[in-house]
Structures are given as structure tokens and as C-alpha cells.
Design a protein around this motif. Structure first.
Motif, PDB file in Angstrom:
ATOM      1  N   GLY A   1      13.252   0.051  -5.890  1.00  0.00           N
ATOM      2  CA  GLY A   1      13.376   0.444  -4.495  1.00  0.00           C
ATOM      3  C   GLY A   1      13.419  -0.732  -3.537  1.00  0.00           C
ATOM      4  O   GLY A   1      13.593  -0.542  -2.332  1.00  0.00           O
ATOM      5  N   GLY A   2      13.245  -1.947  -4.052  1.00  0.00           N
ATOM      6  CA  GLY A   2      13.249  -3.124  -3.196  1.00  0.00           C
ATOM      7  C   GLY A   2      11.995  -3.256  -2.364  1.00  0.00           C
ATOM      8  O   GLY A   2      12.032  -3.793  -1.247  1.00  0.00           O
ATOM      9  N   VAL A   3      10.873  -2.782  -2.904  1.00  0.00           N
ATOM     10  CA  VAL A   3       9.596  -2.818  -2.183  1.00  0.00           C
ATOM     11  C   VAL A   3       8.696  -3.878  -2.817  1.00  0.00           C
ATOM     12  O   VAL A   3       8.427  -3.829  -4.024  1.00  0.00           O
TER      13      VAL A   3
ATOM     14  N   PHE B   1      -0.257   1.489   5.868  1.00  0.00           N
ATOM     15  CA  PHE B   1      -0.496   2.797   6.466  1.00  0.00           C
ATOM     16  C   PHE B   1      -0.935   3.832   5.431  1.00  0.00           C
ATOM     17  O   PHE B   1      -0.155   4.266   4.603  1.00  0.00           O
ATOM     18  N   ALA B   2      -2.195   4.192   5.448  1.00  0.00           N
ATOM     19  CA  ALA B   2      -2.749   5.347   4.755  1.00  0.00           C
ATOM     20  C   ALA B   2      -2.676   5.249   3.232  1.00  0.00           C
ATOM     21  O   ALA B   2      -1.847   4.546   2.660  1.00  0.00           O
TER      22      ALA B   2
ATOM     23  N   ALA C   1      10.769   3.192  -0.257  1.00  0.00           N
ATOM     24  CA  ALA C   1      11.941   2.537   0.335  1.00  0.00           C
ATOM     25  C   ALA C   1      12.607   3.443   1.368  1.00  0.00           C
ATOM     26  O   ALA C   1      13.030   2.970   2.436  1.00  0.00           O
ATOM     27  N   SER C   2      12.682   4.743   1.082  1.00  0.00           N
ATOM     28  CA  SER C   2      13.318   5.663   2.025  1.00  0.00           C
ATOM     29  C   SER C   2      12.511   5.801   3.307  1.00  0.00           C
ATOM     30  O   SER C   2      13.048   6.149   4.361  1.00  0.00           O
ATOM     31  N   ALA C   3      11.199   5.501   3.219  1.00  0.00           N
ATOM     32  CA  ALA C   3      10.343   5.509   4.409  1.00  0.00           C
ATOM     33  C   ALA C   3      10.361   4.151   5.110  1.00  0.00           C
ATOM     34  O   ALA C   3       9.640   3.948   6.085  1.00  0.00           O
ATOM     35  N   ARG C   4      11.154   3.223   4.592  1.00  0.00           N
ATOM     36  CA  ARG C   4      11.318   1.874   5.145  1.00  0.00           C
ATOM     37  C   ARG C   4      10.041   1.045   5.036  1.00  0.00           C
ATOM     38  O   ARG C   4       9.711   0.275   5.923  1.00  0.00           O
ATOM     39  N   CYS C   5       9.347   1.204   3.931  1.00  0.00           N
ATOM     40  CA  CYS C   5       8.181   0.361   3.661  1.00  0.00           C
ATOM     41  C   CYS C   5       8.636  -1.027   3.219  1.00  0.00           C
ATOM     42  O   CYS C   5       9.567  -1.152   2.409  1.00  0.00           O
TER      43      CYS C   5
ATOM     44  N   GLY D   1       3.558  -1.113   5.209  1.00  0.00           N
ATOM     45  CA  GLY D   1       3.572  -0.628   3.833  1.00  0.00           C
ATOM     46  C   GLY D   1       2.667   0.570   3.655  1.00  0.00           C
ATOM     47  O   GLY D   1       2.179   1.167   4.615  1.00  0.00           O
ATOM     48  N   HIS D   2       2.412   0.895   2.392  1.00  0.00           N
ATOM     49  CA  HIS D   2       1.648   2.092   2.046  1.00  0.00           C
ATOM     50  C   HIS D   2       0.823   1.805   0.798  1.00  0.00           C
ATOM     51  O   HIS D   2       1.201   0.991  -0.049  1.00  0.00           O
ATOM     52  N   TYR D   3      -0.314   2.478   0.714  1.00  0.00           N
ATOM     53  CA  TYR D   3      -1.236   2.340  -0.413  1.00  0.00           C
ATOM     54  C   TYR D   3      -0.902   3.372  -1.493  1.00  0.00           C
ATOM     55  O   TYR D   3      -0.740   4.561  -1.194  1.00  0.00           O
ATOM     56  N   VAL D   4      -0.822   2.917  -2.733  1.00  0.00           N
ATOM     57  CA  VAL D   4      -0.629   3.821  -3.868  1.00  0.00           C
ATOM     58  C   VAL D   4      -1.750   3.604  -4.870  1.00  0.00           C
ATOM     59  O   VAL D   4      -1.950   2.494  -5.363  1.00  0.00           O
ATOM     60  N   GLY D   5      -2.491   4.681  -5.147  1.00  0.00           N
ATOM     61  CA  GLY D   5      -3.571   4.603  -6.112  1.00  0.00           C
ATOM     62  C   GLY D   5      -3.693   5.845  -6.956  1.00  0.00           C
ATOM     63  O   GLY D   5      -4.566   5.935  -7.822  1.00  0.00           O
TER      64      GLY D   5
END
Length: 262
Positions: A65-67, A237-238, A34-38, A18-22
Motif C-alpha cells: 500500500g506504500g505505507v 490517529f486512533a 493507503a486509501s485513507a491517505r495514511c 498515520g494509524h495504529y494497528v494492533g
């Protein structure tokens, strides 16, 4: 009400990425991940200043996005944990969990009776505004089955008590907060220091002993690969700001270097 998968993710040791959003919380962010396949997003309310109102919108962006959504709460208090869950967050990460008693407290805040003591509000964001025929008891059970608790261990005390935290009913994943853990140990940023290595090892061992998921935020793919090989199955990831800054700095530097001295 049955489309969420985060709880199921914690029931396997297959790597989840996955990925961090802040910072960058826009209507398209769910589809971008989702397009990055998270598989999941780590949505940070502790260090970002993002509000509950923003969270309510963001949950829908990620659902589109189904995430799967893990929200880091700014506190372990009831009013924050319960409101984050009411806003529709499937996973709740509580910061600086220091022992089994605190882990149990968060479970009580997150779960409905008879498991916990969360106040009942139905037909709102957390159950997709459901208005069908399920009984109240069935609806509470479905919510309890879906909500997922990520215990963030990031202090000396938390590492020392990692085994009792992992043994607490309702804990689904141990998450290592490496920077705070190193700071708590008095060795900020020294991840190769023996004290840090020992504390880190206690958390990893506790997760393995109790067959829990294990997660961490990493800065590079190489870090994530190493973590998965040592037993981590949630790899975040990041941060959004770090990725943007790195890409922007690299691009601008390349453009400038092409014209230096001209």
C-alpha cells in the motif's frame, strides 16, 4: 532498496498522519490505510501479542500500500530489536527509553557496524532479498541510512532525561507515551495535572531544541490538530479497535433507537 521514505519523513517538520494497528492485521490492511491517505502505520508488538512471523507478512501488506512502517518493540533487548529490523521494519520504536545510555544501546542494536553491532544477514526481508552488485559495505550503509529510531518516552525518568535522549546520535524522533507517562508520575490519566504538563513540556522542548521529529498517538482529530500546532509532526490517529468499536456502537445504537418501544 531505495523506496522507503520514513527516514526522509523525520527530516522535515511537515505533518505526517498515520494509524495504529494492533488487532486487525489482514492482507488488505495496507491498502485500507493507503486509501485513507495514511503516511505511516504504528504497528504494535508490545501490547498486541502479534508475533514476528505475523510482522513479516504485515510489512509486505503495508509495503504493497506504500505505507511506511513503525514497529513498537515489546522490549529494548538486542534479540527483539534486531529481529524486527531483519523482518523488514523501517522504523523501530523502543519502549520506556529512560536516558541517553539506553537510547545509545538501542542504536547499537539497530545499526550495522561501524555505527552499531547488529549481526549481519543479507539477502533477506530487510533488504528485499537483494542479490545485485552492491558491496557488503554499501549494503550495510544503505540499511543504516534507512532504519529509523523512534524513542518512546513514557516514564518520569525518561521525561527528566529527554534532552540527553534527544541529543543521542541515531535518535530520529521522540514519541510521547502519554498514558504510561501519567501513570509513572502517579497521576494516571490526569493529563491536565501540573506534573504531567511539565513532563510533557520537557519532551516537546527537547525535540525542538535538537530539531527532532515529535510524535504521539491521539484519540480524536481535535487532539491531533492541537498537537501539530504545538510542534508535533507525527500524528497517529486512533487504534484500530477503538475506531471499530466507536463505529459499531454508534451504528447499533442508532438502529436500536429507531425501534425502541416498538
Amino acid at each position: 532498496m531505495d523506496r522507503f521514505t520514513l527516514k526522509k519523513m523525520t527530516e522535515t517538520r511537515t505533518p505526517k498522519f498515520g494509524h495504529y494497528v494492533g488487532e486487525f492485521c489482514t492482507p488488505g490492511i495496507g491498502h485500507i490505510l493507503a486509501s485513507a491517505r495514511c503516511d505511516f502505520v504504528f504497528f504494535d508488538m508490545e501490547h498486541s501479542g502479534l508475533s514476528l512471523e505475523t510482522l513479516k507478512s504485515a510489512v509486505r501488506y503495508f509495503e504493497a500500500g506504500g505505507v511506511a512502517v513503525i514497529v513498537r518493540s515489546p522490549s529494548k533487548d538486542y534479540d527483539m530489536i534486531a529481529r524486527i529490523a531483519d523482518a523488514g521494519a523501517e522504523g523501530i520504536m523502543a519502549p520506556m527509553v529512560k536516558d541517553g545510555a539506553e537510547a545509545s544501546m538501542v542504536v547499537r542494536h539497530l545499526k550495522y557496524p561501524p555505527v552499531g553491532k547488529r549481526g549481519v544477514a543479507l539477502g533477506i526481508a530487510h533488504d528485499d532479498y537483494y542479490s545485485g552488485d552492491l558491496s557488503v559495505a554499501e549494503r550495510l550503509q544503505k540499511s543504516n541510512d534507512r532504519t529509523t529510531f523512534f524513542a518512546l518516552i513514557e516514564t518520569r525518568e525518561g521525561a527528566e532525561n529527554a534532552d540527553e535522549i534527544a541529543a543521542t546520535p541515531g535518535v530520529d524522533c521522540l514519541w510521547v507515551g502519554h498514558f504510561d507517562l501519567s501513570a509513572s508520575l502517579g497521576i494516571p490519566g490526569k493529563f491536565d495535572h501540573p506534573d504531567y504538563v511539565a513532563a510533557f513540556g520537557k519532551i516537546v522542548a527537547a525535540a525542538k531544541k535538537h530539531n527532532l521529529s515529535l510524535g504521539r498517538l491521539v484519540s480524536t482529530a481535535a487532539e491531533g490538530i492541537a498537537d501539530v500546532r504545538r510542534g508535533f509532526d507525527f500524528c497517529c490517529f486512533a487504534t484500530d479497535t477503538s475506531l471499530y468499536q466507536r463505529a459499531l456502537k454508534a451504528g447499533i445504537a442508532e438502529l436500536r433507537s429507531a425501534f425502541d418501544g416498538k
